[in-house]
Design a protein around this motif. Sequence first.
Motif, mmCIF file in Angstrom:
data_model
loop_
_atom_site.group_PDB
_atom_site.id
_atom_site.type_symbol
_atom_site.label_atom_id
_atom_site.label_comp_id
_atom_site.label_asym_id
_atom_site.label_seq_id
_atom_site.Cartn_x
_atom_site.Cartn_y
_atom_site.Cartn_z
ATOM 1 N N VAL A 42 0.860 -1.178 0.000
ATOM 2 C CA VAL A 42 0.000 0.000 0.000
ATOM 3 C C VAL A 42 0.898 1.230 0.000
ATOM 4 N N VAL A 43 0.508 2.245 -0.756
ATOM 5 C CA VAL A 43 1.323 3.455 -0.888
ATOM 6 C C VAL A 43 0.665 4.595 -0.118
ATOM 7 N N VAL A 44 1.488 5.340 0.622
ATOM 8 C CA VAL A 44 0.981 6.471 1.391
ATOM 9 C C VAL A 44 1.838 7.695 1.105
ATOM 10 N N ALA A 45 1.176 8.849 1.013
ATOM 11 C CA ALA A 45 1.850 10.131 0.828
ATOM 12 C C ALA A 45 1.362 11.068 1.914
ATOM 13 N N GLY A 46 2.236 11.420 2.848
ATOM 14 C CA GLY A 46 1.804 12.260 3.962
ATOM 15 C C GLY A 46 0.792 11.530 4.811
ATOM 16 N N ASP A 47 -0.385 12.134 4.989
ATOM 17 C CA ASP A 47 -1.441 11.479 5.761
ATOM 18 C C ASP A 47 -2.573 10.985 4.869
ATOM 19 N N LYS A 48 -2.232 10.677 3.603
ATOM 20 C CA LYS A 48 -3.219 10.130 2.677
ATOM 21 C C LYS A 48 -2.699 8.838 2.074
ATOM 22 N N ILE A 49 -3.631 7.927 1.812
ATOM 23 C CA ILE A 49 -3.269 6.584 1.372
ATOM 24 C C ILE A 49 -3.950 6.289 0.041
ATOM 25 N N GLN A 50 -3.292 5.504 -0.803
ATOM 26 C CA GLN A 50 -3.821 5.263 -2.141
ATOM 27 C C GLN A 50 -5.038 4.333 -2.089
ATOM 28 N N VAL A 51 -6.059 4.667 -2.898
ATOM 29 C CA VAL A 51 -7.323 3.930 -2.886
ATOM 30 C C VAL A 51 -7.700 3.518 -4.311
ATOM 31 N N VAL A 52 -8.684 2.618 -4.408
ATOM 32 C CA VAL A 52 -9.202 2.199 -5.710
ATOM 33 C C VAL A 52 -10.050 3.326 -6.302
ATOM 34 N N ASP A 53 -10.424 3.168 -7.562
ATOM 35 C CA ASP A 53 -11.083 4.261 -8.286
ATOM 36 C C ASP A 53 -12.371 4.735 -7.641
ATOM 37 N N ARG A 59 -5.935 0.534 -2.349
ATOM 38 C CA ARG A 59 -5.352 -0.069 -3.544
ATOM 39 C C ARG A 59 -4.117 -0.877 -3.125
ATOM 40 N N PHE A 60 -4.137 -2.170 -3.399
ATOM 41 C CA PHE A 60 -3.014 -3.042 -3.085
ATOM 42 C C PHE A 60 -2.229 -3.342 -4.364
ATOM 43 N N LEU A 61 -0.913 -3.169 -4.276
ATOM 44 C CA LEU A 61 -0.036 -3.424 -5.401
ATOM 45 C C LEU A 61 0.834 -4.635 -5.125
ATOM 46 N N ARG A 62 1.379 -5.230 -6.190
ATOM 47 C CA ARG A 62 2.440 -6.213 -6.039
ATOM 48 C C ARG A 62 3.739 -5.463 -5.780
ATOM 49 N N PRO A 63 4.702 -6.111 -5.127
ATOM 50 C CA PRO A 63 5.991 -5.436 -4.911
ATOM 51 C C PRO A 63 6.613 -4.907 -6.201
ATOM 52 N N SER A 64 6.461 -5.642 -7.289
ATOM 53 C CA SER A 64 7.042 -5.206 -8.569
ATOM 54 C C SER A 64 6.369 -3.957 -9.120
ATOM 55 N N GLU A 65 5.171 -3.644 -8.651
ATOM 56 C CA GLU A 65 4.438 -2.465 -9.116
ATOM 57 C C GLU A 65 4.636 -1.251 -8.211
ATOM 58 N N ALA A 66 5.256 -1.459 -7.056
ATOM 59 C CA ALA A 66 5.354 -0.397 -6.056
ATOM 60 C C ALA A 66 6.364 0.671 -6.475
ATOM 61 N N PRO A 67 6.095 1.934 -6.183
ATOM 62 C CA PRO A 67 7.049 3.003 -6.493
ATOM 63 C C PRO A 67 8.219 2.992 -5.511
ATOM 64 N N GLU A 68 9.247 3.763 -5.827
ATOM 65 C CA GLU A 68 10.367 3.921 -4.916
ATOM 66 C C GLU A 68 9.933 4.738 -3.705
ATOM 67 N N GLY A 69 10.425 4.369 -2.558
ATOM 68 C CA GLY A 69 10.083 5.091 -1.343
ATOM 69 C C GLY A 69 10.557 4.331 -0.121
ATOM 70 N N LEU A 70 10.218 4.831 1.039
ATOM 71 C CA LEU A 70 10.600 4.174 2.287
ATOM 72 C C LEU A 70 9.695 2.976 2.516
ATOM 73 N N ARG A 71 10.312 1.797 2.615
ATOM 74 C CA ARG A 71 9.559 0.555 2.745
ATOM 75 C C ARG A 71 9.264 0.266 4.220
ATOM 76 N N ILE A 72 8.010 -0.009 4.526
ATOM 77 C CA ILE A 72 7.562 -0.295 5.892
ATOM 78 C C ILE A 72 6.915 -1.673 5.933
ATOM 79 N N PHE A 73 7.377 -2.545 6.809
ATOM 80 C CA PHE A 73 6.712 -3.832 6.992
ATOM 81 C C PHE A 73 5.562 -3.659 7.983
ATOM 82 N N LEU A 74 4.354 -3.960 7.540
ATOM 83 C CA LEU A 74 3.164 -3.754 8.368
ATOM 84 C C LEU A 74 2.722 -5.012 9.098
ATOM 85 N N GLY A 75 3.000 -6.179 8.544
ATOM 86 C CA GLY A 75 2.606 -7.398 9.239
ATOM 87 C C GLY A 75 2.264 -8.528 8.294
ATOM 88 N N ILE A 76 1.640 -9.558 8.864
ATOM 89 C CA ILE A 76 1.290 -10.770 8.128
ATOM 90 C C ILE A 76 -0.220 -10.978 8.212
#
Length: 307
Positions: A42-53, A59-76
């Motif tokens: 999931v991608v976040v910018a500031g205090d907003k998070i990416q959503v579906v249309d 909006r959930f992406l595959r790792p290969s689709e994710a943009p460059e940025g600080l990677r955070i492990f959220l859990g399982i």
Amino acid sequence: MAYSIAPGSLALSRSVLDRAADRRRDDDWLEKAWAAPETQVVVVAGDKIQVVDDRSALRFLRPSEAPEGLRIFLGIDRESGAGMTAEGRAVFGVLVSGDGDESYGGLRELGAVLDDREAGIAVHLIGLSNWHAVYTHCGNCGEHTEVAEAGHVRRCPNCGLSHFPRSDPAIIVLVTDDQDRALLGRNEAWPAGRYSTLAGFVEPGESLEAAVRREVLEETGVIVGQEVEYAASQPWPLPASLMLGFYAKATNFDIDVDQDEIAEAKWFTREDLRVLIEAGTMALPGAISISRRLIEGWYGESLSGSW
């Protein structure tokens, strides 16, 4: 007092993802998890998070689709039924710069529509995003800190001090009197007709019950006695609060507002609320807030008229 907040009704207090904190230091495991095709990002910018249309879900992406940025492990996600191992599916966040475009949404918009899993992911990730944006330097020596433990620690390379994400405890309380009326206040910045429960931050060395009594007295002049009952809690990472909800009973009922944070406060009966809301002259906090749930717990049923 016999009021309560319905279990599961707090939109931002629901979480089903296992945070798996023991994996945050396991770099080999984290790399394998990031490489797994089942992993979600999931991608976040500031205090907003990416959503579906249609803005109804994250909006959930595959790792290969994710943009460059600080990677955070959220859990399982152990309930997913699929994953790189029997443990379940890993979930990561990526922090990107900027404020996000129209494909991003904030918690106030999304909190009421996300399911338990996605609401928990959103508050976790947005809370960390806000923390990383502010705590970039060591408070001890001033050196720029480095990210560690999959985004949950910032460590100073100079003095070695570790900095952890903070949550600022704040009480929020619905006070009643001997006639079972509710005390609601209006912030000076709000338009006439907007009312909410009273709230404030807990001070160092102060118990939660003492904070309830102090804040109510400071803001309204009303004295709260020994009857202070915990109701529920809600994370509010805007930027870093943990709201601790209470019901409390007043022992004096004269109101003398501070004219600083509170411009006006009143005692309301249930009939007062019903009439004013139906007339459109009173608005309550939004449905995702613990303040709204405290009021509805006292009222006895759901109410309309949010802002």
